[in-house]
Design an enzyme around this catalytic site. Structure first.
Site, PDB file in Angstrom:
ATOM      1  N   LYS A  61       0.861  -1.198   0.000  1.00  0.00           N
ATOM      2  CA  LYS A  61       0.000   0.000   0.000  1.00  0.00           C
ATOM      3  C   LYS A  61       0.894   1.244   0.000  1.00  0.00           C
ATOM      4  CE  LYS A  61      -3.947   1.851   2.665  1.00  0.00           C
ATOM      5  NZ  LYS A  61      -4.769   1.657   3.871  1.00  0.00           N
ATOM      6  N   SER A 140      -9.700   1.730   3.115  1.00  0.00           N
ATOM      7  CA  SER A 140      -8.869   2.502   2.214  1.00  0.00           C
ATOM      8  C   SER A 140      -7.843   1.668   1.438  1.00  0.00           C
ATOM      9  CB  SER A 140      -8.122   3.568   3.015  1.00  0.00           C
ATOM     10  OG  SER A 140      -7.261   2.941   3.965  1.00  0.00           O
ATOM     11  N   SER A 164      -9.781  -0.792   7.234  1.00  0.00           N
ATOM     12  CA  SER A 164      -9.325  -0.586   5.853  1.00  0.00           C
ATOM     13  C   SER A 164      -8.710  -1.786   5.155  1.00  0.00           C
ATOM     14  CB  SER A 164      -8.316   0.553   5.809  1.00  0.00           C
ATOM     15  OG  SER A 164      -9.007   1.758   5.761  1.00  0.00           O
TER      16      SER A 164
HETATM   17  N1  GLN Z   1     -12.860   4.012   6.862  1.00  0.00           N
HETATM   18  C1  GLN Z   1     -12.167   4.325   8.059  1.00  0.00           C
HETATM   19  C2  GLN Z   1     -11.680   5.755   8.027  1.00  0.00           C
HETATM   20  O1  GLN Z   1     -11.908   6.398   7.069  1.00  0.00           O
HETATM   21  C3  GLN Z   1     -11.042   3.378   8.279  1.00  0.00           C
HETATM   22  C4  GLN Z   1      -9.837   3.719   7.513  1.00  0.00           C
HETATM   23  C5  GLN Z   1      -8.674   2.830   7.790  1.00  0.00           C
HETATM   24  O2  GLN Z   1      -8.808   1.783   8.431  1.00  0.00           O
HETATM   25  N2  GLN Z   1      -7.496   3.283   7.378  1.00  0.00           N
HETATM   26  O3  GLN Z   1     -11.092   6.249   8.922  1.00  0.00           O
END
Ligand code: GLN
Length: 506
Positions: A61, A140, A164
């Site tokens: 990532k 994400s 995410s």
């Molecule tokens: N969707 C969550 C956020 O926007 C989790 C994101 C993540 O785990 N990096 O914070």
């Protein structure tokens, strides 16, 4: 298939699937990877592979630092940044013979649930509905999930702050594992919300995820939140005690079903996948028990106070002076074209990141601190206590002394099974078309089932299952992510149960 052929197929897929936008930096067909894979193939042939991932292509990532490829975090502010060092996890993978398969697209700095908030454009899932509309890849770590789902790499690293890794896994039909907080080094992983950030692994099956996990699950003195060798061995001996070591091998599991997760908004196909998974486990001889996690309903709000608070503090350094691409400010003649900070941050960050910075700065301000940040920290503690009350094993880090002597909680459960997301993936067009786009709150709702394990630092995995008698509303209707959550340190059990359920058709 030979290692080289497997790698060549992945690189060819990176080219043919370029429209899915899974990679920010993909591999060049003529790149060095070929030599590296050939060397690994030779080692394997001679019976001396460096590890189980020797010669495998692993995508990273793009918020995890790599020395040879840029690390952009999908942000304008790091558009041209290349780290001078590898993150510890990348170092571990390379030492084990794995080959970096490129850097995957994400929501900017990891903030989002659909990988649509990227400077480099949204990621498209290879899944489509019956009108051939592309569905959300989740976020994400959507780029990592799509890269895995479409065979553009063997496995991928993501980061999971509030879901995410698990949400993209559920939306793309892959496996997504978030280990216990502190097991995998965060050194060289760009911080979003440090107290929650966890490196996670995506793969097409649990076995490959475990192989990657075994390589990166090591103490790192450079990360102060990383578990010490002493704590690691304490957890290990606790879980090796006779009451726990036999779980799954010879003793059936006690499986907990959190009643609070059975919300009215749960999509029928997801509820069906959940109940059939439980029925399957019961048929295998395990017992199912309703448990209560009463603070669940507050967890999402607490998360969306705490994560932006940490983010606003973490992102303060990107000001065009200390870090980050500089936009505007005085030119070489000293002529000012406006305010350097405002230009840099205004242009460099996307709208979702700006929203989080403003939210975080507000909840940390003197007037709001007590009502928001402190309250959210209290909720976080209650969420942890809820979990501790239902598990048979104790939180091994909290109670000092030898756990082998403490009596197990006989009415407790070994593992929890629940959905990963409340609904199937929405169409991408619905998320990016500003006329019909849902509010940010709708995106936040996707995290309702993943956030509690993050707040408590627990290991959790999302595995795909398929339920057959679906109304046909997409070409692979009935595919859903089922989440398995374990007590802190019980990562191996979570992986084992994942293995039992992965890719089942009910
Ligand atoms: N969707 C969550 C956020 O926007 C989790 C994101 C993540 O785990 N990096 O914070």
């Amino acid at each position: 298939m030979s290692l080289l052929r497997e790698a060549e197929r992945c690189v060819a897929n990176q080219k043919s699937h370029v429209a899915l936008n899974a990679f920010i930096t993909a591999l060049q067909p003529s790149g060095q990877w070929r030599e590296q894979v050939k060397n690994a193939a030779l080692r394997t042939k001679q019976g001396t592979p460096k590890s189980k991932v020797d010669g495998r292509l692993i995508a990273i990532k793009d918020n995890i630092c790599t020395r040879d490829l840029p690390t952009t975090c999908a942000s304008g502010i790091l558009e041209k940044f290349t780290s001078p060092f590898h993150a510890t996890v990348v170092e571990h993978l390379e030492d084990a013979g794995a080959v970096v398969a490129g850097k995957t697209n994400l929501d900017e700095f990891g903030m989002g649930s659909h990988t649509v908030h990227s400077r480099f454009g949204p990621v498209k899932s290879s899944r489509q509905d019956l009108d051939t509309e592309s569905l959300s890849a989740g976020g994400s770590s959507g780029g990592s999930a799509v890269a895995v789902a479409t065979d553009q790499c063997y496995a991928a690293l993501g980061t999971d702050t509030g879901g995410s890794v698990r949400l993209p896994a559920a939306f793309t039909g892959t496996i997504g594992f978030k280990p216990s907080y502190g097991l995998i080094s965060r050194w060289g992983v760009v911080a979003y919300a440090n107290s929650l950030d966890t490196v996670g692994i995506l793969g097409r099956n649990t076995a490959s995820v475990r192989d990657v996990f075994n390589v990166v699950n090591r103490h790192d003195p450079r990360d102060p939140t990383n578990l010490s060798p002493f704590s690691r061995s304490r957890i290990h001996s606790y879980l090796q005690s006779p009451s726990y070591a036999s779980r799954l091998a010879s003793t059936p599991l006690r499986i907990g079903v959190p009643t609070e997760y059975n919300i009215s908004e749960l999509h029928p196909s997801i509820r069906r996948a959940w109940s059939r998974s439980l029925a399957y486990m019961r048929k295998q001889g395990h017992s199912i028990h309703a448990v209560s996690l009463p603070t669940t309903k507050l967890a999402l709000s607490a998360y969306y106070v705490l994560a932006p608070a940490e983010a606003s503090s973490n992102l303060a350094k990107y000001d065009g002076v200390r870090y980050g691409t500089r936009y505007g400010g005085p030119d070489s003649d000293g002529q000012s074209e406006g305010n350097l900070y405002a230009n840099t941050r205004g242009y460099g960050f996307g709208s979702e990141v700006k929203r989080r910075i403003v939210l975080g700065a507000f909840s940390l301000s003197a007037d709001a601190m007590d009502n928001y940040f402190i309250q959210a920290q209290r909720v976080r503690r209650l969420v942890q206590l809820d979990f501790d009350a239902v598990f048979r094993t104790k939180q091994p880090l909290l109670s000092p002394g030898s756990h082998t002597e403490s009596a197990p909680n006989h009415t407790g459960v070994d593992i929890l099974i629940c959905p990963t997301a409340p609904s199937p993936p929405p169409r991408i067009s619905k998320l990016i078309n500003s006329d019909i786009a849902a509010s940010p709150l709708d995106a936040y709702m996707n995290d309702i089932f993943t956030v509690p394990a993050s707040l408590a630092g627990l290991p959790a995995i999302s595995v795909p299952v398929t339920v057959s008698d679906e109304h046909q509303d997409s070409s692979d209707a009935g595919l859903a992510g089922v989440q398995i959550v374990g007590q802190y340190g019980d990562d191996e059990l979570v992986l084992k149960v994942g293995e039992l359920l992965e890719s089942r058709k009910f």
